[in-house]
Every structure is written in C-alpha cells, then in structure tokens.
Design a protein around this motif. Structure first.
Motif, PDB file in Angstrom:
ATOM      1  N   UNK A  57       2.219  -9.800  -5.445  1.00 58.07           N
ATOM      2  CA  UNK A  57       3.205  -8.853  -6.352  1.00 58.07           C
ATOM      3  C   UNK A  57       4.166  -9.882  -7.165  1.00 58.07           C
ATOM      4  N   UNK A  58       3.788 -10.986  -7.063  1.00 55.96           N
ATOM      5  CA  UNK A  58       4.438 -12.028  -8.049  1.00 55.96           C
ATOM      6  C   UNK A  58       3.606 -13.113  -8.955  1.00 55.96           C
ATOM      7  N   UNK A  59       3.924 -13.243  -9.845  1.00 55.91           N
ATOM      8  CA  UNK A  59       3.414 -14.168 -10.961  1.00 55.91           C
ATOM      9  C   UNK A  59       3.335 -15.424 -10.447  1.00 55.91           C
ATOM     10  N   UNK A  60       2.241 -15.977 -11.118  1.00 58.13           N
ATOM     11  CA  UNK A  60       1.978 -17.367 -10.800  1.00 58.13           C
ATOM     12  C   UNK A  60       3.071 -18.448 -10.648  1.00 58.13           C
ATOM     13  N   UNK A  61       2.991 -19.022  -9.680  1.00 54.95           N
ATOM     14  CA  UNK A  61       3.905 -20.069  -9.579  1.00 54.95           C
ATOM     15  C   UNK A  61       5.389 -19.465  -9.133  1.00 54.95           C
ATOM     16  N   UNK A  62       5.557 -17.985  -8.841  1.00 53.64           N
ATOM     17  CA  UNK A  62       6.774 -17.519  -8.269  1.00 53.64           C
ATOM     18  C   UNK A  62       6.716 -17.645  -6.981  1.00 53.64           C
ATOM     19  N   UNK A  63       7.803 -17.365  -6.085  1.00 55.02           N
ATOM     20  CA  UNK A  63       7.879 -17.274  -4.594  1.00 55.02           C
ATOM     21  C   UNK A  63       6.759 -16.148  -4.405  1.00 55.02           C
ATOM     22  N   UNK A  64       5.820 -16.354  -3.274  1.00 52.66           N
ATOM     23  CA  UNK A  64       4.684 -15.429  -3.098  1.00 52.66           C
ATOM     24  C   UNK A  64       5.306 -14.116  -2.428  1.00 52.66           C
ATOM     25  N   UNK A  65       4.995 -13.131  -3.163  1.00 53.81           N
ATOM     26  CA  UNK A  65       5.523 -11.527  -2.674  1.00 53.81           C
ATOM     27  C   UNK A  65       4.616 -10.843  -2.397  1.00 53.81           C
ATOM     28  N   UNK A  66       4.804  -9.689  -1.511  1.00 52.21           N
ATOM     29  CA  UNK A  66       3.997  -8.688  -1.469  1.00 52.21           C
ATOM     30  C   UNK A  66       4.870  -7.453  -1.347  1.00 52.21           C
ATOM     31  N   UNK A  67       4.494  -6.291  -1.745  1.00 53.23           N
ATOM     32  CA  UNK A  67       5.092  -4.962  -1.546  1.00 53.23           C
ATOM     33  C   UNK A  67       4.162  -4.186  -1.063  1.00 53.23           C
ATOM     34  N   UNK A  68       4.303  -3.367   0.259  1.00 56.28           N
ATOM     35  CA  UNK A  68       3.621  -3.076   1.301  1.00 56.28           C
ATOM     36  C   UNK A  68       3.895  -1.726   1.532  1.00 56.28           C
ATOM     37  N   UNK A 104      -2.542  -4.160 -24.142  1.00 59.99           N
ATOM     38  CA  UNK A 104      -3.255  -3.792 -22.585  1.00 59.99           C
ATOM     39  C   UNK A 104      -2.133  -2.572 -22.433  1.00 59.99           C
ATOM     40  N   UNK A 105      -2.904  -1.567 -21.731  1.00 58.91           N
ATOM     41  CA  UNK A 105      -2.204  -0.200 -20.975  1.00 58.91           C
ATOM     42  C   UNK A 105      -2.436  -0.479 -19.580  1.00 58.91           C
ATOM     43  N   UNK A 106      -1.452  -0.554 -18.916  1.00 63.56           N
ATOM     44  CA  UNK A 106      -1.589  -0.841 -17.252  1.00 63.56           C
ATOM     45  C   UNK A 106      -1.184   0.536 -16.795  1.00 63.56           C
ATOM     46  N   UNK A 107      -2.110   1.069 -16.018  1.00 59.65           N
ATOM     47  CA  UNK A 107      -1.693   2.462 -15.341  1.00 59.65           C
ATOM     48  C   UNK A 107      -1.612   2.147 -13.844  1.00 59.65           C
ATOM     49  N   UNK A 108      -0.469   2.498 -13.307  1.00 54.04           N
ATOM     50  CA  UNK A 108      -0.413   2.314 -11.751  1.00 54.04           C
ATOM     51  C   UNK A 108       0.023   3.688 -11.331  1.00 54.04           C
ATOM     52  N   UNK A 109      -0.535   4.141 -10.076  1.00 57.70           N
ATOM     53  CA  UNK A 109      -0.152   5.267  -9.347  1.00 57.70           C
ATOM     54  C   UNK A 109       0.289   4.666  -7.869  1.00 57.70           C
ATOM     55  N   UNK A 110       1.234   5.197  -7.421  1.00 61.13           N
ATOM     56  CA  UNK A 110       1.935   4.883  -6.169  1.00 61.13           C
ATOM     57  C   UNK A 110       1.868   3.528  -5.976  1.00 61.13           C
ATOM     58  N   UNK A 111       1.419   3.165  -4.751  1.00 64.18           N
ATOM     59  CA  UNK A 111       1.443   1.736  -4.341  1.00 64.18           C
ATOM     60  C   UNK A 111       0.506   0.610  -5.136  1.00 64.18           C
ATOM     61  N   UNK A 112      -0.012   1.231  -6.145  1.00 59.96           N
ATOM     62  CA  UNK A 112      -0.671   0.453  -7.058  1.00 59.96           C
ATOM     63  C   UNK A 112       0.020  -0.548  -7.969  1.00 59.96           C
ATOM     64  N   UNK A 113       1.451  -0.294  -7.976  1.00 60.88           N
ATOM     65  CA  UNK A 113       2.454  -0.925  -9.082  1.00 60.88           C
ATOM     66  C   UNK A 113       2.364  -2.503  -8.505  1.00 60.88           C
ATOM     67  N   UNK A 114       2.365  -2.966  -7.330  1.00 55.65           N
ATOM     68  CA  UNK A 114       2.726  -4.521  -7.233  1.00 55.65           C
ATOM     69  C   UNK A 114       1.553  -5.304  -7.855  1.00 55.65           C
ATOM     70  N   UNK A 115       0.306  -5.210  -8.010  1.00 56.75           N
ATOM     71  CA  UNK A 115      -0.171  -6.087  -8.813  1.00 56.75           C
ATOM     72  C   UNK A 115       0.010  -5.967 -10.361  1.00 56.75           C
ATOM     73  N   UNK A 116       0.614  -4.792 -10.612  1.00 61.05           N
ATOM     74  CA  UNK A 116       1.322  -4.646 -12.128  1.00 61.05           C
ATOM     75  C   UNK A 116       2.469  -5.434 -12.191  1.00 61.05           C
ATOM     76  N   UNK A 117       3.225  -5.600 -11.240  1.00 56.69           N
ATOM     77  CA  UNK A 117       4.647  -6.432 -11.320  1.00 56.69           C
ATOM     78  C   UNK A 117       4.194  -7.858 -11.371  1.00 56.69           C
ATOM     79  N   UNK A 118       3.055  -8.292 -10.759  1.00 52.60           N
ATOM     80  CA  UNK A 118       2.439  -9.647 -10.947  1.00 52.60           C
ATOM     81  C   UNK A 118       1.863 -10.000 -12.366  1.00 52.60           C
ATOM     82  N   UNK A 119       1.229  -8.816 -12.823  1.00 53.16           N
ATOM     83  CA  UNK A 119       0.840  -8.886 -14.070  1.00 53.16           C
ATOM     84  C   UNK A 119       1.880  -9.084 -15.210  1.00 53.16           C
ATOM     85  N   UNK A 120       2.971  -8.255 -15.070  1.00 55.52           N
ATOM     86  CA  UNK A 120       4.168  -8.693 -15.818  1.00 55.52           C
ATOM     87  C   UNK A 120       4.729  -9.645 -15.968  1.00 55.52           C
TER      88      UNK A 120
END
Lengths: 263, 306
Positions: A57-68, A104-120
């Motif tokens: 859930x985090x971008x490259x180089x940021x502290x490793x993050x997961x939302x679960x 890019x249009x990123x579409x996230x449903x429910x717990x699909x949002x963490x990899x979009x946070x990483x994308x942002x």
C-alpha cells in the motif's frame, strides 16, 4: 554441497505503526522501505497461523505499508495481536503499467484501494498525478479506508468517491462505483486499472467498454488463492497463467476469453 | 556412446555409483514394488513400482522454513514414464521451489526402458519408453544391459564395453512404438470443450479422493499451511473443494469444474505455457482411481459431436 536460498523463509519484523481504518480494516507500517512497485504483493505470515498474499500500500522507497481487511485466520490474528512479529517475503508479481500511459482511470472497490494508494504515491514521486483519476467505491461511509489521505488526495488529483449505501451525514455520491464511469468517458483513450471484488470488476469492465475504453487498455488486478507466491503451489491459475507469476495484473484483452476470470 | 553390460557389470556399476551416492532401487517387498535402500543390483525389480518415485523430490509433507541437509541419492529401476514426469515438472518448478531444486540436483536416476507395454499404459502417445532426457538409461534385452548416460554421468561407464550396435535404443523405440501403436493426441489442447458433458459425467462418480493427483508423476501442486510444528508444504489435490476457496468465493465450486481443471492443466494449459503435455501415459491415475475414471477418455472423446 550446494547452498540454496530458501525462498519460503520470511524476514520477521514488528510493525512500527498500527492504525484501524474501519471496524475490520487496519494499516500496518514497517520501518523497512519498500522496494516494490505499486501493484505487487508480499506474503505475510504468522508462525503457527499461516501465510497470506497482501498487496503493498506504499509507493517505492516509502516505509513498507499494508492495509488489510480482517477476513481470514492470518489477517484476524494480526489485528488481534498487534505486537506480534510478522513474517514478510516478497515483493512478488507485476506492477501497474502506468509509465508511458495516457490518462489513467483507476477504479477501486472495497479493499481494492491499497494498491491504488501505492499507485498514487508512485505517480506522485514522478510528478504525474495530473494524469490520474481515481474512482473509489466503498460499501458505506464507515467502510471508507484512508479517510485522512483522501482529503489530501482530493486536492492533488481527480479523486472521486461513492458509497453503495449512504447515511444521514453523507453528502457525497451514492451508488456502486460503476455509476462514476460515465463521468470519465473523456479519458476513454487512456488506460483503466480495475481492482476489487470479482463482481465489481466484471461490471466495471462492461461499463468501461460501453463508454469506449478498449479491452487492450483495461488492466485488472486479479485475486486467487495463493499459497507460495512463486509459481510452485499451483493454486492460482487462470487458464495457462499463474496469477503470482504472470499477474496479479493482467491486460483484460489477454484474459477476456478465460471463463474463470471473474470467478 | 552406448555400452553393453552384463549383469555382473551392472553390479560393478552400482557399486561404483554407491561410492558417491546412497543407493536406492525398486524392490519387491511383501508383494509390492517399492523404492528402498539396496546394496546389490540383484535386489532391483524391473517391475513397475506400486507408486511413482515422486517423493524422492517432493516429500509428502515437510517443514519449509528450513532446507534439510540433502544426501546424494541414486535410484535404480525408475520407469521411463515416471522419470519423464520430473523433466516435465522441471519446466515449472525447478529453480523456483528450493526443496525440489536441491533434491533434483543431488539425485541420480537410473531409468529402465520397458520392453513390454504395461496394462493400460499409453506412453507411446508421449514418445514411448526411450527417453531423450535422462541421467543413466538402461535397456535390458536378454542377457545384455544396454546403457547410455548423460555427459554428466558418462564417467561411470568408462571401462565397460561399448555396444556393437549403437542404434539399439533408436531401434527399440521404433519397434515398441510400432508394436503397440498409440492413442493420437490429435491437438487435444484445441479439441477439449469447456462445456463438454464429460466433466459432469466424471463428476457423477468421482468421489474426490485425490488419488489421481497423488499417484501422478507430474502433479506438483502443494498445500502450504501452518500447524503447531511449523510451516509445511504437503501434496495437494486440485480435485478437493478447498483448493481454490478464498474470501471472495470459490472459482471451482463444483466437482465437474475441478475435474475439468485437472484435464485442462494436463492437456491444454501446460501445452500453452510450457510446450508440453503434463502427462506421461503411465496410467497410474487410472490404476489408482477407485471409480475407474480413465484419463484416456479425455483424449479419445469426440468433442465435435457435442
């Protein structure tokens, strides 16, 4: 004697931060910096409980993050035992192909949002947020993950949110996430990244195609039972591909004829 | 180079290999042919073993947090169909699964080429019992053992008598394949139908026991799970309901879905991803099936008529 790396052996560490996002969803942050790109995943484990694939859930180089979201034995255990050491191995899988894409249009449903946070965060680090629109659908206002971040994201990029069921305090959109797709038709020559429950992905793809997006430019992050993450255990195939090896992100036109793509 | 050895020479070969390897062989014990430690070539049975030698490389169950010290093993009497299974699995899991890889690198297989087709076997559909890829390959005809070795193991054959007929394996292969004929695969990867009634028909009598997976020399799927003794991997079966169960649902809730997956993996998916069918024609899955489901029917079924 040949020495060989044991790919199954995780690195163990305790999270440095723990935050509840909703009643059943939490975010953990490690001091280690992530060397993964948005869309990839790690295998998280607890000794004696098990192992689960979780998207970064985090971008490259940021502290490793997961939302679960706590739905299984491992994810519930981590929520209930916040001080326990967690096993980490990865990153595995491929990344969102955002570089070089038009809008890019990123579409996230429910717990699909963490990899979009990483994308942002990945796109932000290269100053590309102007090329991103995010559509996020949550079940209800209390199920929204990243409430604080979303306020900031709304100022930096085109971030739209809807809930399936509102409540008296909710002033925003009500309806499933696909109802936001007509509003992004002007980006139809760009790419769409879709992640969420199978049914949400299925209808999002239909709606995207209806509004002019091409199957070659739609990417899905697919989820399957994964037990190894490295192409060995044999559980996560979609047709000829293992999701852990060839995915989790697939170009829709490559898999659209596989009957098992949406469960 | 092909060598012609006598039975005594085979004994010498085994002893020579035994200086570097723990020697195992297929051996008759209490009416079963099993792989166990041997010290003499005379103990080796040329009968097809009751089970494939799969667990030399993939243990039925083991702890995965620590790679054990792996001893060098040589295994005499493996049938060609079973050995071919390892070469097929290599394409997917070698150099990925560290346990498989370290054992593969430390195990020498001495395969025996069949001179007669086993009941039900259909190895001729996949090239027959003479293999192109092997460690040390043996063809026993009359009093002679014709032996050929991969260059890595050629040294063990130094000093033995080169065979006068260097085409003995090629000729045997042609003769065997002609004599027994073959079930034509005939582009099975393109012929199988997702909606075929064959899958539901099989599901009517399959009891989901998983024996087909366990007996198969090419089935490599494993279950990874934790218990009080650690994290384990264990032979798994795609026929079992939990194989694909997730929080989001189950992609193959019906037994017919899972049977189709097994046959699609063997005859379509692997062909597309690796260029090979994931089957050696050993017939073990048929021999071990309690309700007589026959994988050969998947090949011979007329899908066009449906």
């Amino acid at each position: 004697m040949i020495t060989i790396k044991n790919e199954y052996l995780p690195e163990k560490m305790k999270p440095i931060r723990f935050r509840m996002e909703t009643d059943d969803t939490y975010t953990i942050v490690f001091s280690k910096r992530t060397m993964s790109h948005a869309g990839q995943f790690y295998m998280l484990s607890v000794d004696g409980v098990g192992e689960s694939p979780i998207s970064v859930a985090s971008g490259f180089g940021n502290p490793l993050t997961f939302s679960i979201k706590a739905v299984g034995s491992v994810t519930k255990y981590i929520m209930d035992h916040r001080d326990s050491a967690i096993g980490l191995r990865g990153p595995y899988g491929n990344a969102w192909p955002w570089k070089g894409a038009d809008h890019i249009v990123a579409i996230a449903g429910g717990i699909g949002i963490p990899p979009i946070k990483a994308l942002i965060e990945d796109m932000e680090s290269e100053g590309n947020l102007g090329d991103l629109t995010v559509l996020y659908g949550a079940r209800s206002p209390k199920d929204i993950v990243y409430k604080n971040e979303i306020e900031a994201w709304k100022k930096e990029l085109d971030f739209r949110i809807t809930v399936d069921n509102g409540d008296p305090s909710w002033k925003g959109n009500v309806g499933v996430v696909t109802t936001l797709i007509p509003g992004v038709e002007r980006y139809k020559n760009g790419s769409a990244f879709v992640i969420g429950p199978p049914i949400m992905m299925k209808f999002s793809v239909q709606e995207l195609i209806k509004h002019g997006f091409s199957p070659e430019n739609i990417y899905l992050s697919l989820e399957r039972r994964m037990e190894c993450g490295i192409g060995v255990c044999g559980h996560c195939n979609i047709g000829q591909w293992y999701v852990c090896e060839s995915g989790p992100i697939f170009r829709y036109s490559d898999v659209m004829n596989e009957p098992e793509v949406f469960l | 180079m092909i060598y012609e050895l006598t039975e005594k020479d085979m004994e010498r070969l085994l002893q020579k290999i035994g200086e570097e390897y723990d020697v195992f062989g297929s051996k008759e014990e209490l009416g079963e042919v099993v792989f166990s430690k041997i010290s003499s070539f005379s103990e080796v049975s040329e009968k097809k073993s009751s089970y494939s030698p799969k667990d030399f490389l993939i243990k039925r169950s083991e702890n995965i947090l620590e790679i054990p010290r792996v001893e060098k093993k040589a295994v005499f009497g493996v049938k060609s169909c079973d050995l071919r299974g390892f070469y097929l699995m290599d394409l997917q899991i070698l150099n990925k699964d560290p346990f498989y890889t370290v054992r593969r690198q430390n195990t020498l297989f001495i395969n025996f080429v069949c001179t007669e087709k086993c009941p039900g076997g259909f190895c001729t559909s996949f090239g027959g019992p003479v293999l192109d890829d092997y460690d040390i390959q043996v063809l026993h005809i009359g009093q002679s053992y014709f032996v050929e070795a991969d260059p890595r193991y050629e040294g063990y054959l130094a000093g033995f008598r080169p065979a006068l007929d260097q085409d003995v394996f090629v000729k045997h292969s042609e003769e065997f394949n002609r004599k027994y004929g073959k079930i034509e695969l005939n582009g099975i990867e393109k012929r199988m139908k997702w909606s075929s009634k064959l899958w539901t028909e099989f599901a009517n009598y399959c009891i989901s026991c998983g024996a087909c997976n366990y007996s198969c020399p090419t089935c490599y799927c494993i279950d990874v799970y934790d218990d009080e003794t650690g994290r384990k991997k264990e032979w798994d079966s795609c026929i079992l309901e939990g194989f694909t169960r997730t929080a989001a649902g189950n992609v193959r809730p019906d037994l017919s879905d899972r049977l189709r997956q097994r046959f699609y993996h063997k005859f379509k998916y692997y062909k597309l991803s690796k260029g090979e069918y994931l089957c050696t024609g050993c017939n073990r899955c048929v021999d071990d099936c309690p309700v007589d489901i026959d994988i050969k029917e998947v090949i011979t079924h007329d899908y066009d008529k449906e």
